[in-house]
Design a protein around this motif. Structure first.
Motif, mmCIF file in Angstrom:
data_model
loop_
_atom_site.group_PDB
_atom_site.id
_atom_site.type_symbol
_atom_site.label_atom_id
_atom_site.label_comp_id
_atom_site.label_asym_id
_atom_site.label_seq_id
_atom_site.Cartn_x
_atom_site.Cartn_y
_atom_site.Cartn_z
ATOM 1 N N ASN A 40 -4.755 -20.473 -29.676
ATOM 2 C CA ASN A 40 -4.373 -21.760 -30.241
ATOM 3 C C ASN A 40 -3.189 -21.658 -31.197
ATOM 4 O O ASN A 40 -2.847 -22.625 -31.851
ATOM 5 N N ASN A 47 1.648 -27.684 -28.029
ATOM 6 C CA ASN A 47 0.254 -27.670 -27.593
ATOM 7 C C ASN A 47 -0.038 -26.320 -26.943
ATOM 8 O O ASN A 47 0.673 -25.892 -26.036
ATOM 9 N N SER A 48 -1.111 -25.644 -27.387
ATOM 10 C CA SER A 48 -1.398 -24.299 -26.878
ATOM 11 C C SER A 48 -1.772 -24.300 -25.391
ATOM 12 O O SER A 48 -1.436 -23.367 -24.678
ATOM 13 N N SER A 49 -2.433 -25.352 -24.926
ATOM 14 C CA SER A 49 -2.771 -25.425 -23.485
ATOM 15 C C SER A 49 -1.505 -25.537 -22.650
ATOM 16 O O SER A 49 -1.380 -24.913 -21.599
ATOM 17 N N GLU A 50 -0.571 -26.372 -23.109
ATOM 18 C CA GLU A 50 0.697 -26.521 -22.394
ATOM 19 C C GLU A 50 1.455 -25.189 -22.379
ATOM 20 O O GLU A 50 2.064 -24.827 -21.381
ATOM 21 N N HIS A 83 5.368 -36.407 -24.069
ATOM 22 C CA HIS A 83 4.415 -37.231 -24.818
ATOM 23 C C HIS A 83 5.217 -38.264 -25.604
ATOM 24 O O HIS A 83 6.085 -37.930 -26.387
#
Length: 192
Positions: A111, A172-175, A191
């Motif tokens: 994260n 964003n860590s997922s991105e 976004h």
């Protein structure tokens, strides 16, 4: 012909879990709706639309609760005892468990995306994630552990680097993980 059979089996593999779940849900809904409507009609002489759906939701919540507390916990304990009693199995299981927990568990580790200067002479940089900031266990003051996922793979490398070579990224860590794992092909979602 072999390809067609392969595609057929692949299609079944994709649809079977969804179809079975849908059928079980439908059958449970019909059974509970019929039973609850019969009981309500018998005692109160009224018909309540949507009672079956409400009853099904309550039933599923109850099953989930019982499964997690009465069934899952004892099975987890037995499974854990078996794993703990076999040293090599315990080592492998705990390593994979920690890895999956880092991705999706309550203690997500990926994260803190960062941009790291790998080679100071050529300004080579790499994207990664800080996974541990306290490295007292290896007496590395002023350093952090950074994980670099490999593209198109679920593997990576762990580097210990000075903080001065790390630039935190406000993304964003997922991105970031999708971007790295896809070798930069996914791009960034816009976004507004």
């Amino acid at each position: 012909m072999k390809k067609l059979i392969n595609y057929l089996l692949q299609g079944l593999l994709y649809l079977a879990p969804l179809s079975i779940t849908a059928y079980v849900f439908y059958a449970a809904f019909n059974f509970i709706d019929g039973l609850s409507q019969k009981i309500i009609t018998q005692f109160f002489d009224i018909h309540i639309p949507g009672l079956g759906l409400l009853s099904l939701l309550v039933f599923l919540i109850l099953i989930g609760f019982l499964g997690k507390t009465i069934i899952a916990q004892p099975l987890k304990k037995v499974f854990r005892k078996i794993i703990d009693s076999v040293p090599l199995l315990n080592f492998i299981y705990s390593a994979f468990n920690d890895l999956f927990t880092a991705f999706v568990g309550k203690e997500k580790k990926f994260n803190q995306p960062v941009l790291v200067k790998i080679n100071l002479n050529s300004n080579l940089e790499k994207l990664g994630f800080i996974t541990e900031e306290n490295l007292d266990i290896i007496q590395s003051e002023g350093k952090v552990a950074v994980y670099f996922p490999h593209s198109y793979n679920f593997s990576g490398e762990l580097f210990i680097l000075p903080r001065t070579q790390i630039k935190p990224l406000d993304v964003n860590s997922s991105e970031m993980m999708k971007f790295i794992v896809s070798a930069g092909l996914t791009g960034w979602e816009k976004h507004d």
